[in-house]
Design an enzyme around this catalytic site. Structure first.
Site, short mmCIF file in Angstrom:
data_model
loop_
_atom_site.label_atom_id
_atom_site.label_comp_id
_atom_site.label_asym_id
_atom_site.label_seq_id
_atom_site.Cartn_x
_atom_site.Cartn_y
_atom_site.Cartn_z
N CYS A 194 -101.58 -22.08 21.33
CA CYS A 194 -100.64 -21.05 22.12
C CYS A 194 -101.14 -20.82 23.52
O CYS A 194 -101.60 -21.58 24.60
CB CYS A 194 -100.16 -19.99 21.55
SG CYS A 194 -98.70 -18.91 22.17
N HIS B 295 -98.34 -21.91 16.03
CA HIS B 295 -99.61 -21.31 15.65
C HIS B 295 -99.92 -21.70 14.29
O HIS B 295 -99.41 -21.22 13.40
CB HIS B 295 -99.34 -19.64 15.55
CG HIS B 295 -99.48 -18.93 16.88
ND1 HIS B 295 -100.57 -18.44 17.36
CD2 HIS B 295 -98.42 -18.79 18.12
CE1 HIS B 295 -100.59 -17.78 18.67
NE2 HIS B 295 -99.18 -18.32 18.97
N GLU C 42 -102.41 -21.25 12.45
CA GLU C 42 -103.27 -20.38 11.74
C GLU C 42 -102.32 -19.35 11.04
O GLU C 42 -102.94 -18.87 10.24
CB GLU C 42 -104.50 -19.52 12.50
CG GLU C 42 -103.61 -18.60 13.57
CD GLU C 42 -103.03 -19.06 14.76
OE1 GLU C 42 -102.76 -18.22 15.55
OE2 GLU C 42 -102.75 -20.42 14.75
#
Length: 234
Positions: free
Chosen positions: A87, A196, A198
């Site tokens: 991002c 994302h 994560e």
């Protein structure tokens, strides 16, 4: 020997701790790196996390791209060190010219948050070897400036050289040209994407999937890909 992956924290980073957690779950040791330092602490790979570095002043990622730590990141990336930009980290990679093109305000001018389907277009990078070419995955997306742009010549090169790492599937959430969600460099060690990974590494905390709510863990394979690739070098 434990793989050590650095996570750079800039003023305004929001997802640095999440990236560290993902690295730990993947079996590596996260190493906190600070934007004002010139020391990569001998890490084996680097993650540039999401957030709003330096408040997104000028352009998202523009100030972070000239921060002290990026001098070392750019040099290391050019020598082959694996670097993942997520991002805002993708925006930093583009502003650093480690990846081509630019990222602008979403076409609908609104911040977006959704569980986004992606198609894996390149499974041969340091961060994507655990995926299959053409595989569809689900990764959370949250951005206000995620519209990917590039001139026609650059788009043609990205397509022809297999440098598009991910494309949006089903819906283009931000107006990115050619549905581009993520890129890789020619060497395959630098990857940037707007979604994302994560936030999709642990059951109960990921995106909703057909099997169960919040069960998606497709993002974990970004980090295990890097760990396994680095381990294989030893």
């Amino acid at each position: 020997m434990t793989t050590r992956i650095g996570v750079v924290t800039f003023p305004g980073s929001l997802d640095d701790r999440d990236a560290q957690r993902a690295i730990r779950i993947a079996g590596a040791e996260p190493v906190a790196l600070w934007h004002a330092d010139h020391d990569l602490q001998g890490v084996d790979a680097i993650v540039l996390p999401g957030g709003f570095s330096y408040g997104d002043y000028l352009r998202p990622g523009a100030i972070a791209a000239i921060s002290p730590i990026m001098t070392e990141v750019i040099e290391a990336a050019n020598k082959g060190l694996p670097v993942l930009g997520i991002c805002n980290g993708f925006q930093v990679l583009v502003e650093s010219h480690l990846l081509p093109g630019g990222l602008i305000r979403n076409a609908h001018q609104q911040f977006i948050r959704r569980d986004q389907r992606l198609v894996v277009e390149n499974a041969d990078t340091a961060w994507t070897t655990e995926f299959a070419q053409g595989e569809e995955i689900v990764i959370p997306l949250k951005n206000g400036d995620g519209g990917y742009i590039a001139n026609a010549e650059t788009l043609k090169r990205l397509e022809g050289e297999g440098l598009i790492a991910f494309r949006y599937a089903e819906v283009n959430p931000n107006g990115s040209l050619d549905d581009i969600a993520g890129l890789t460099n020619e060497r395959g060690n630098v990857v940037g994407l707007m979604p994302h990974p994560e936030h999709a590494v642990e059951p109960g905390f990921g995106p909703d999937m057909a099997e169960a709510m919040r069960s998606g863990v497709d993002g974990l394979r970004f980090f295990t890909s890097a760990v396994n690739a680095l381990t294989a070098r030893v």
